[in-house]
Design a protein around this motif. Sequence first.
Motif, PDB file in Angstrom:
ATOM      1  N   TYR A  55       0.843  -1.193   0.000  1.00  0.00           N
ATOM      2  CA  TYR A  55       0.000   0.000   0.000  1.00  0.00           C
ATOM      3  C   TYR A  55       0.881   1.246   0.000  1.00  0.00           C
ATOM      4  CZ  TYR A  55      -3.737  -3.193   1.358  1.00  0.00           C
ATOM      5  OH  TYR A  55      -4.643  -4.222   1.379  1.00  0.00           O
ATOM      6  N   PHE A  56       0.585   2.169  -0.918  1.00  0.00           N
ATOM      7  CA  PHE A  56       1.278   3.456  -0.978  1.00  0.00           C
ATOM      8  C   PHE A  56       0.217   4.543  -1.136  1.00  0.00           C
ATOM      9  CE2 PHE A  56       3.989   0.241  -2.920  1.00  0.00           C
ATOM     10  CZ  PHE A  56       5.140   0.343  -2.137  1.00  0.00           C
ATOM     11  N   MET A  57       0.173   5.468  -0.202  1.00  0.00           N
ATOM     12  CA  MET A  57      -0.815   6.535  -0.267  1.00  0.00           C
ATOM     13  C   MET A  57      -0.494   7.504  -1.413  1.00  0.00           C
ATOM     14  SD  MET A  57      -3.631   7.534   1.020  1.00  0.00           S
ATOM     15  CE  MET A  57      -3.668   6.573   2.529  1.00  0.00           C
ATOM     16  N   TRP A  58      -1.468   7.765  -2.268  1.00  0.00           N
ATOM     17  CA  TRP A  58      -1.320   8.706  -3.370  1.00  0.00           C
ATOM     18  C   TRP A  58      -2.037  10.015  -3.032  1.00  0.00           C
ATOM     19  CZ3 TRP A  58      -4.484   9.042  -8.386  1.00  0.00           C
ATOM     20  CH2 TRP A  58      -3.842   9.883  -9.297  1.00  0.00           C
ATOM     21  N   THR A  59      -3.336   9.918  -2.764  1.00  0.00           N
ATOM     22  CA  THR A  59      -4.121  11.035  -2.251  1.00  0.00           C
ATOM     23  C   THR A  59      -4.971  10.476  -1.115  1.00  0.00           C
ATOM     24  OG1 THR A  59      -6.102  10.703  -3.614  1.00  0.00           O
ATOM     25  CG2 THR A  59      -4.272  11.922  -4.620  1.00  0.00           C
ATOM     26  N   PRO A  60      -5.651  11.325  -0.337  1.00  0.00           N
ATOM     27  CA  PRO A  60      -6.517  10.785   0.718  1.00  0.00           C
ATOM     28  C   PRO A  60      -7.600   9.838   0.205  1.00  0.00           C
ATOM     29  CG  PRO A  60      -6.126  13.124   1.079  1.00  0.00           C
ATOM     30  CD  PRO A  60      -5.526  12.795  -0.263  1.00  0.00           C
ATOM     31  N   SER A  61      -7.986   9.974  -1.059  1.00  0.00           N
ATOM     32  CA  SER A  61      -9.054   9.137  -1.609  1.00  0.00           C
ATOM     33  C   SER A  61      -8.533   7.913  -2.354  1.00  0.00           C
ATOM     34  CB  SER A  61      -9.927   9.956  -2.564  1.00  0.00           C
ATOM     35  OG  SER A  61     -10.533  11.025  -1.900  1.00  0.00           O
ATOM     36  N   PHE A  62      -7.325   7.989  -2.904  1.00  0.00           N
ATOM     37  CA  PHE A  62      -6.809   6.898  -3.728  1.00  0.00           C
ATOM     38  C   PHE A  62      -5.438   6.479  -3.228  1.00  0.00           C
ATOM     39  CE2 PHE A  62      -9.185   9.906  -6.486  1.00  0.00           C
ATOM     40  CZ  PHE A  62     -10.306   9.119  -6.700  1.00  0.00           C
ATOM     41  N   GLN A  63      -5.198   5.175  -3.256  1.00  0.00           N
ATOM     42  CA  GLN A  63      -3.901   4.678  -2.844  1.00  0.00           C
ATOM     43  C   GLN A  63      -3.446   3.568  -3.791  1.00  0.00           C
ATOM     44  OE1 GLN A  63      -5.429   1.453   0.529  1.00  0.00           O
ATOM     45  NE2 GLN A  63      -4.050   3.085   1.115  1.00  0.00           N
ATOM     46  N   PHE A  64      -2.135   3.422  -3.920  1.00  0.00           N
ATOM     47  CA  PHE A  64      -1.586   2.344  -4.725  1.00  0.00           C
ATOM     48  C   PHE A  64      -1.696   1.050  -3.912  1.00  0.00           C
ATOM     49  CE2 PHE A  64       0.454   5.840  -6.983  1.00  0.00           C
ATOM     50  CZ  PHE A  64       0.348   5.412  -8.294  1.00  0.00           C
ATOM     51  N   ALA A  65      -2.829   0.389  -4.036  1.00  0.00           N
ATOM     52  CA  ALA A  65      -3.029  -0.898  -3.376  1.00  0.00           C
ATOM     53  C   ALA A  65      -2.708  -1.989  -4.388  1.00  0.00           C
ATOM     54  CB  ALA A  65      -4.468  -1.020  -2.882  1.00  0.00           C
ATOM     55  N   LEU A  66      -1.712  -2.793  -4.086  1.00  0.00           N
ATOM     56  CA  LEU A  66      -1.248  -3.830  -5.004  1.00  0.00           C
ATOM     57  C   LEU A  66      -1.449  -5.204  -4.381  1.00  0.00           C
ATOM     58  CD1 LEU A  66       2.160  -2.151  -5.959  1.00  0.00           C
ATOM     59  CD2 LEU A  66       0.058  -2.086  -7.286  1.00  0.00           C
ATOM     60  N   GLY A  67      -1.804  -6.182  -5.203  1.00  0.00           N
ATOM     61  CA  GLY A  67      -1.972  -7.539  -4.713  1.00  0.00           C
ATOM     62  C   GLY A  67      -2.153  -8.515  -5.853  1.00  0.00           C
ATOM     63  N   VAL A  68      -1.956  -9.780  -5.555  1.00  0.00           N
ATOM     64  CA  VAL A  68      -2.051 -10.840  -6.557  1.00  0.00           C
ATOM     65  C   VAL A  68      -2.906 -11.971  -5.992  1.00  0.00           C
ATOM     66  CG1 VAL A  68      -0.755 -12.551  -7.903  1.00  0.00           C
ATOM     67  CG2 VAL A  68       0.217 -10.284  -7.498  1.00  0.00           C
ATOM     68  N   ASP A  69      -3.797 -12.510  -6.799  1.00  0.00           N
ATOM     69  CA  ASP A  69      -4.521 -13.731  -6.426  1.00  0.00           C
ATOM     70  C   ASP A  69      -4.430 -14.730  -7.573  1.00  0.00           C
ATOM     71  OD1 ASP A  69      -6.217 -12.682  -8.327  1.00  0.00           O
ATOM     72  OD2 ASP A  69      -8.043 -12.875  -7.125  1.00  0.00           O
ATOM     73  N   GLY A  70      -5.193 -15.819  -7.488  1.00  0.00           N
ATOM     74  CA  GLY A  70      -5.092 -16.870  -8.493  1.00  0.00           C
ATOM     75  C   GLY A  70      -5.497 -16.429  -9.881  1.00  0.00           C
ATOM     76  N   LEU A  71      -6.396 -15.429  -9.986  1.00  0.00           N
ATOM     77  CA  LEU A  71      -6.839 -14.959 -11.296  1.00  0.00           C
ATOM     78  C   LEU A  71      -5.753 -14.184 -12.030  1.00  0.00           C
ATOM     79  CD1 LEU A  71     -10.448 -13.694 -10.463  1.00  0.00           C
ATOM     80  CD2 LEU A  71      -9.800 -15.869 -11.480  1.00  0.00           C
ATOM     81  N   SER A  72      -4.942 -13.459 -11.292  1.00  0.00           N
ATOM     82  CA  SER A  72      -3.946 -12.588 -11.927  1.00  0.00           C
ATOM     83  C   SER A  72      -2.544 -13.192 -11.959  1.00  0.00           C
ATOM     84  CB  SER A  72      -3.894 -11.246 -11.199  1.00  0.00           C
ATOM     85  OG  SER A  72      -3.605 -11.416  -9.829  1.00  0.00           O
ATOM     86  N   LEU A  73      -2.300 -14.223 -11.166  1.00  0.00           N
ATOM     87  CA  LEU A  73      -0.949 -14.764 -11.028  1.00  0.00           C
ATOM     88  C   LEU A  73      -0.331 -15.146 -12.363  1.00  0.00           C
ATOM     89  CD1 LEU A  73       1.413 -15.878  -9.309  1.00  0.00           C
ATOM     90  CD2 LEU A  73       0.136 -18.022  -9.143  1.00  0.00           C
ATOM     91  N   TYR A  74      -1.001 -16.032 -13.102  1.00  0.00           N
ATOM     92  CA  TYR A  74      -0.408 -16.531 -14.340  1.00  0.00           C
ATOM     93  C   TYR A  74      -0.515 -15.539 -15.491  1.00  0.00           C
ATOM     94  CZ  TYR A  74       0.569 -21.055 -12.310  1.00  0.00           C
ATOM     95  OH  TYR A  74       1.095 -22.059 -11.540  1.00  0.00           O
ATOM     96  N   LEU A  75      -1.434 -14.592 -15.400  1.00  0.00           N
ATOM     97  CA  LEU A  75      -1.470 -13.532 -16.408  1.00  0.00           C
ATOM     98  C   LEU A  75      -0.245 -12.630 -16.287  1.00  0.00           C
ATOM     99  CD1 LEU A  75      -5.264 -12.606 -16.273  1.00  0.00           C
ATOM    100  CD2 LEU A  75      -4.059 -13.706 -18.169  1.00  0.00           C
ATOM    101  N   ILE A  76       0.219 -12.410 -15.050  1.00  0.00           N
ATOM    102  CA  ILE A  76       1.459 -11.659 -14.849  1.00  0.00           C
ATOM    103  C   ILE A  76       2.641 -12.443 -15.403  1.00  0.00           C
ATOM    104  CG2 ILE A  76       3.029 -10.708 -13.110  1.00  0.00           C
ATOM    105  CD1 ILE A  76       0.535 -10.298 -11.333  1.00  0.00           C
ATOM    106  N   ILE A  77       2.678 -13.745 -15.120  1.00  0.00           N
ATOM    107  CA  ILE A  77       3.773 -14.588 -15.625  1.00  0.00           C
ATOM    108  C   ILE A  77       3.769 -14.594 -17.154  1.00  0.00           C
ATOM    109  CG2 ILE A  77       4.798 -16.891 -15.599  1.00  0.00           C
ATOM    110  CD1 ILE A  77       4.854 -15.473 -12.904  1.00  0.00           C
ATOM    111  N   LEU A  78       2.582 -14.703 -17.760  1.00  0.00           N
ATOM    112  CA  LEU A  78       2.474 -14.680 -19.224  1.00  0.00           C
ATOM    113  C   LEU A  78       3.011 -13.363 -19.782  1.00  0.00           C
ATOM    114  CD1 LEU A  78       1.380 -15.896 -21.900  1.00  0.00           C
ATOM    115  CD2 LEU A  78      -0.807 -14.793 -21.374  1.00  0.00           C
ATOM    116  N   THR A  79       2.681 -12.259 -19.120  1.00  0.00           N
ATOM    117  CA  THR A  79       3.149 -10.943 -19.578  1.00  0.00           C
ATOM    118  C   THR A  79       4.671 -10.862 -19.544  1.00  0.00           C
ATOM    119  OG1 THR A  79       1.119  -9.916 -18.743  1.00  0.00           O
ATOM    120  CG2 THR A  79       2.994  -8.460 -19.166  1.00  0.00           C
ATOM    121  N   THR A  80       5.265 -11.209 -18.417  1.00  0.00           N
ATOM    122  CA  THR A  80       6.724 -11.098 -18.289  1.00  0.00           C
ATOM    123  C   THR A  80       7.451 -12.124 -19.159  1.00  0.00           C
ATOM    124  OG1 THR A  80       6.670 -12.532 -16.317  1.00  0.00           O
ATOM    125  CG2 THR A  80       6.595 -10.155 -15.960  1.00  0.00           C
ATOM    126  N   PHE A  81       6.788 -13.222 -19.490  1.00  0.00           N
ATOM    127  CA  PHE A  81       7.393 -14.221 -20.383  1.00  0.00           C
ATOM    128  C   PHE A  81       7.448 -13.724 -21.827  1.00  0.00           C
ATOM    129  CE2 PHE A  81       6.202 -17.614 -23.455  1.00  0.00           C
ATOM    130  CZ  PHE A  81       7.421 -18.285 -23.503  1.00  0.00           C
TER     131      PHE A  81
END
Length: 471
Positions: A55-81
């Motif tokens: 988590y990185f605060m950008w503004t009081p309303s929006f923050q850089f919330a990052l995370g990975v679950d089973g739906l995105s895991l292999y799509l990230i691997i496919l992208t970097t591959f």
Amino acid sequence: MLPLLSAIFLSFFDASKLLTIRLFALGSTSLAFFVSLNLIVFFDETFSGFQFKEYFMWTPSFQFALGVDGLSLYLIILTTFLFPVCVLIAWSAVKTYTKEYFIALLLLESFLIAVFTLLDLFLFYIAFEATLLPMFFIVGVWGSRSRRINAAYQLFLYTLFGSVFMLIGILYIWYTTGTTNYEILSQTSFSSSDQIFLWLAFFLSFAVKIPMVPFHIWLPEAHVEAPTAGSVILAGVLLKLGGYGLLRFSVGLLPFATSFFSPFVISLSLLGIIYASLSTLQQVDLKKIVAYSSIAHMGFVTLGIFSLNIFGLEGSVILMLSHGVISSALFLLVGVLYDRFHTRLVRNYGGLVQTMPLFSTAFLVLSLANLSLPLTSSFIGEIFVVLGAFQNSPVSALFSCFSMVLGAAYSIWLANRICFGNVKTTSSTASFDLTRRESFILFPFIILTLFLGVFPEVILQTLHVSVASLT
């Protein structure tokens, strides 16, 4: 951050030192791929929520919330591959503005990874739209023909127009709930009227991106005009943004509206599959054939998503990954032919098995994988989608099986025209087969296609818990 920082660092390089630029781009993208493999090593398959959260605060309303679950895991691997592969494809093919080309690739990789990891809807929208800018220049500046400017504008304007509705929906969510954080919104119950409005807003954006018929006009044109690496990225990752968005936001946040509209989307998907398959049969340009087949395969993806059961949802994710591998490899092979003969018309080819046996073997294997032959990854995805469709509606499963026959027709027709028959004059002008670099690039694609077809549990065990939380 790796591709983004690499792009900034690369901008200070001397543009005349081409080998240094190419080696740096290859090293940066390869490093990002090997770092991303850590996600698989440390991923907890029994946990349904997001992992590796930051988590990185950008503004009081929006923050850089990052995370990975089973739906995105292999799509990230496919992208970097795929991005080191794109660097190797462009190694000698890109001769003008080489430094700028690799900067565009690195920026695009960074934005794509951000799309699959951001858990704030507003920042997701920014990253979603940011992918258009590098792709616009890749098609418009380094495209292969005179119509590349027109194709770049079609790509940009079609997808930007669709995304305006998503922005309206996100602003409405922020106005009514006071947050755009996905984890908070997933625990929020929207009224039925709000869900229908928001679902339509998100669906228009993602349907253009997939693309679904009738929002598909921009895709064949963009594929034909894009350089080979651009086509690989477009088919391998960019089309998956729409499928990922439907899974993450339409199904994940708006279950009532998704169930309400599922018969409509299933009908649209079946229409798109059959229309795209029949259109593929009458194309004469190699890239357009693969492009229209991509529309048909993504129709299977939306059919699986809106079946709204375990089989359909898991099959849609597997099919996205499989299509990202197989379609990218087919575009690579089309690029090999274009580099040698400077034509993509099917009628100019024939009998390549006699002059280019290695190429013909790879093309035949990938064509069979494209028609979902058993023991290939696409077979696993499509059979899961058909099972999911059958649980929902046996009639839709019947139509989807009929479209699989059409897929076999255009895949076998193309392989037969290209590889077998009499040697055409055009085909006989080149006596050299795949080079060592081209073979090195294609080998992982074929291995992945066969490995995932034989051992699909590698991906399924990661998907089970995340998909179960959606249903």
